[in-house]
Design a protein around this motif. Structure first.
Motif, mmCIF file in Angstrom:
data_model
loop_
_atom_site.group_PDB
_atom_site.id
_atom_site.type_symbol
_atom_site.label_atom_id
_atom_site.label_comp_id
_atom_site.label_asym_id
_atom_site.label_seq_id
_atom_site.Cartn_x
_atom_site.Cartn_y
_atom_site.Cartn_z
ATOM 1 N N MET A 112 0.846 -1.178 0.000
ATOM 2 C CA MET A 112 0.000 0.000 0.000
ATOM 3 C C MET A 112 0.887 1.236 0.000
ATOM 4 N N THR A 113 0.571 2.209 -0.825
ATOM 5 C CA THR A 113 1.397 3.419 -0.914
ATOM 6 C C THR A 113 0.911 4.453 0.079
ATOM 7 N N ARG A 114 1.855 5.205 0.531
ATOM 8 C CA ARG A 114 1.544 6.232 1.527
ATOM 9 C C ARG A 114 1.199 7.535 0.811
ATOM 10 N N ILE A 115 0.218 8.255 1.332
ATOM 11 C CA ILE A 115 -0.164 9.560 0.797
ATOM 12 C C ILE A 115 0.835 10.576 1.337
ATOM 13 N N ASP A 116 1.492 11.304 0.441
ATOM 14 C CA ASP A 116 2.510 12.270 0.866
ATOM 15 C C ASP A 116 1.829 13.554 1.326
ATOM 16 N N LEU A 117 1.999 13.871 2.601
ATOM 17 C CA LEU A 117 1.375 15.060 3.193
ATOM 18 C C LEU A 117 2.371 16.210 3.376
ATOM 19 N N THR A 118 3.620 16.015 2.973
ATOM 20 C CA THR A 118 4.668 17.018 3.176
ATOM 21 C C THR A 118 4.242 18.368 2.612
ATOM 22 N N GLY A 119 4.378 19.411 3.438
ATOM 23 C CA GLY A 119 4.064 20.778 3.024
ATOM 24 C C GLY A 119 2.610 21.171 3.208
ATOM 25 N N GLN A 120 1.737 20.217 3.456
ATOM 26 C CA GLN A 120 0.318 20.535 3.616
ATOM 27 C C GLN A 120 0.033 21.077 5.020
ATOM 28 N N GLN A 121 -1.024 21.877 5.116
ATOM 29 C CA GLN A 121 -1.408 22.465 6.397
ATOM 30 C C GLN A 121 -2.743 21.884 6.836
ATOM 31 N N PHE A 122 -2.797 21.521 8.122
ATOM 32 C CA PHE A 122 -4.012 20.981 8.733
ATOM 33 C C PHE A 122 -4.236 21.764 10.024
ATOM 34 N N GLY A 123 -5.205 22.673 10.013
ATOM 35 C CA GLY A 123 -5.430 23.526 11.182
ATOM 36 C C GLY A 123 -4.198 24.386 11.422
ATOM 37 N N ARG A 124 -3.604 24.257 12.584
ATOM 38 C CA ARG A 124 -2.399 25.013 12.930
ATOM 39 C C ARG A 124 -1.117 24.256 12.598
ATOM 40 N N LEU A 125 -1.236 23.036 12.107
ATOM 41 C CA LEU A 125 -0.075 22.188 11.860
ATOM 42 C C LEU A 125 0.331 22.203 10.390
ATOM 43 N N THR A 126 1.640 22.327 10.153
ATOM 44 C CA THR A 126 2.213 22.201 8.821
ATOM 45 C C THR A 126 3.087 20.962 8.824
ATOM 46 N N VAL A 127 2.861 20.060 7.868
ATOM 47 C CA VAL A 127 3.608 18.804 7.804
ATOM 48 C C VAL A 127 5.006 19.082 7.268
ATOM 49 N N LEU A 128 6.017 18.658 8.029
ATOM 50 C CA LEU A 128 7.410 18.850 7.632
ATOM 51 C C LEU A 128 7.956 17.645 6.877
ATOM 52 N N GLU A 129 7.754 16.443 7.439
ATOM 53 C CA GLU A 129 8.309 15.238 6.814
ATOM 54 C C GLU A 129 7.687 13.989 7.415
ATOM 55 N N TYR A 130 7.889 12.897 6.707
ATOM 56 C CA TYR A 130 7.455 11.585 7.189
ATOM 57 C C TYR A 130 8.307 11.223 8.405
ATOM 58 N N ALA A 131 7.681 10.711 9.451
ATOM 59 C CA ALA A 131 8.410 10.383 10.675
ATOM 60 C C ALA A 131 8.575 8.885 10.848
ATOM 61 N N SER A 132 7.486 8.124 10.746
ATOM 62 C CA SER A 132 7.558 6.680 10.974
ATOM 63 C C SER A 132 6.215 6.051 10.628
ATOM 64 N N ARG A 133 6.170 4.742 10.752
ATOM 65 C CA ARG A 133 4.912 4.021 10.582
ATOM 66 C C ARG A 133 4.467 3.564 11.960
ATOM 67 N N ASN A 134 3.198 3.783 12.271
ATOM 68 C CA ASN A 134 2.642 3.378 13.550
ATOM 69 C C ASN A 134 2.531 1.853 13.567
ATOM 70 N N PRO A 135 3.248 1.180 14.471
ATOM 71 C CA PRO A 135 3.223 -0.286 14.470
ATOM 72 C C PRO A 135 1.875 -0.876 14.881
ATOM 73 N N LEU A 136 1.054 -0.096 15.556
ATOM 74 C CA LEU A 136 -0.238 -0.607 16.022
ATOM 75 C C LEU A 136 -1.284 -0.659 14.916
ATOM 76 N N ASN A 137 -1.335 0.378 14.081
ATOM 77 C CA ASN A 137 -2.379 0.412 13.050
ATOM 78 C C ASN A 137 -1.836 0.540 11.626
ATOM 79 N N GLY A 138 -0.526 0.707 11.471
ATOM 80 C CA GLY A 138 0.081 0.791 10.143
ATOM 81 C C GLY A 138 0.000 2.154 9.502
ATOM 82 N N ASN A 139 -0.593 3.133 10.157
ATOM 83 C CA ASN A 139 -0.703 4.476 9.592
ATOM 84 C C ASN A 139 0.647 5.181 9.617
ATOM 85 N N ALA A 140 0.811 6.112 8.692
ATOM 86 C CA ALA A 140 2.031 6.911 8.643
ATOM 87 C C ALA A 140 1.959 7.998 9.711
#
Length: 183
Positions: A1-29
């Motif tokens: 499954m490919t990951r959706i690249d969110l780099t540079g996008q803004q969500f509320g007050r948050l701006t995505v800087l970079e991919y950090a890791s994969r959540n081992p519990l649910n597989g989400n980025a």
């Protein structure tokens, strides 16, 4: 499954800087984001896209502060229980009954055989140091009080404490005199 690249996008007050890791519990980025307030936080990508996480937590704190000050019932409870800036300063400068050193925030650690000076301010431990002498520990505590509370507020709190202590001593003296007369 490919990951959706969110780099540079803004969500509320948050701006995505970079991919950090994969959540081992649910597989989400997980994505490293910078909040408008300057804090950096790692957030689950799903929560970002669905609008469930929009800040580092600063927005929630702002809303809570605003609600506390605008809700009449809450303000009435604060007045009823004397919760105010004065109470906050009093709480940091009142000697507890269990204190054996005679100075607020200063105690002797038997295990290390040193004096410890501590002070909490706005929920953070701003002073936690050990000293060889009682005087040095007291000096550190007094310096922290001056720095965080300020001398004007500190003097007012100490004056109020002196009045309370004088009243207690007067009551105690009257009680002792009444007991002595009754014997």
């Amino acid at each position: 499954m490919t990951r959706i690249d969110l780099t540079g996008q803004q969500f509320g007050r948050l701006t995505v800087l970079e991919y950090a890791s994969r959540n081992p519990l649910n597989g989400n980025a997980n994505w490293l984001c910078r909040c408008e307030c300057g804090n950096e936080v790692v957030v689950d990508g799903y929560r970002l896209r669905k609008g469930q996480t929009q800040s580092c937590g600063c927005y929630r704190a702002e809303v809570s502060r605003k609600n506390i000050m605008t809700q009449e019932k809450t303000r009435a409870q604060m007045v009823k229980h004397h919760i105010s800036e004065k109470a906050h300063v009093d709480g940091m400068t009142v000697l507890r009954s269990t204190n054996s050193s005679g100075v607020v925030g200063v105690s002797f650690d038997k295990q290390s055989s040193k004096w410890v000076a501590r002070m909490m301010y706005e929920g953070h431990l701003v002073l936690n140091q050990q000293f060889h002498s009682f005087e040095a520990a007291c000096g550190a505590r007094f310096a922290a009080e001056e720095r965080y509370i300020g001398s004007e507020k500190l003097n007012k709190a100490r004056q109020a404490q002196m009045v309370k202590m004088a009243r207690r001593q007067t009551r105690s003296l009257r009680t002792n005199q009444a007991v002595a007369v009754g014997k």
